[in-house]
Design a protein around this motif. Structure first.
Motif: not given
Length: 125
Positions: A50-56, A64-81
Motif C-alpha cells: 500500500t501507499i498513502t497519498n503522502g508516500g508512506m 520486501k526488497g524485491r517490489f517497489t510501489v510508487s504513485r503519481d498523484n497528479a496523474k492518479n496512477t499507481l505503479y508496482l516495480q
C-alpha cells in the motif's frame, strides 16, 4: 463512478522484472490509500503493498526488497516495480484505491473503495 485500469502483466521467467501500472479516472477529488493485491489460483486474495497519498508505504514480507510501489498523484496512477520475480509471485494483480469524490466527502471522511479488473502475472521457466 471511478474506473481503475491495470496494465503491465505478462509471462516472464524467474528472476525477471515487470512494472505494473494502474490508472484511475472518473469522479475523483483525491485518492487516499492505493494498493496492490494479488490472488493466485486456489488461494485468497492477499495484500501486496500500500501507499498513502503522502508516500508512506507498507509491504508484505514476501515481497520486501524485491517490489517497489510508487504513485503519481497528479496523474492518479499507481505503479508496482517487481524485480527478482519468483514462480510464487504468479497471480492476478489487482489495484485498489480509496477515493474521495468531493471536498465534502473528504471533510466527512467518506471514502469509497474501488477495484481494477486485474492483470495476470505469470512467472515460469
Amino acid at each position: 463512478q471511478v474506473q481503475l485500469v491495470e496494465s503491465g502483466g505478462d509471462l516472464v521467467q524467474p528472476g525477471a522484472s515487470l512494472r505494473l501500472s494502474c490508472a484511475a479516472s472518473g469522479n475523483i477529488f483525491r485518492i487516499n490509500v492505493m494498493g496492490w493485491y494479488r490472488q493466485a489460483p486456489g488461494k485468497q486474495r492477499e495484500l501486496v503493498t500500500t501507499i498513502t497519498n503522502g508516500g508512506m508505504t507498507t509491504y508484505a514480507d514476501s515481497v520486501k526488497g524485491r517490489f517497489t510501489v510508487s504513485r503519481d498523484n497528479a496523474k492518479n496512477t499507481l505503479y508496482l516495480q517487481m524485480n527478482s520475480l519468483k514462480p510464487d509471485d504468479t497471480a492476478v494483480y489487482y489495484c485498489n484505491a480509496e477515493v474521495f469524490s468531493s471536498i465534502l466527502d473528504m471533510l466527512k471522511n467518506r471514502r469509497t473503495d474501488y477495484w481494477g479488473q486485474g492483470t495476470q502475472v505469470t512467472v515460469s521457466s
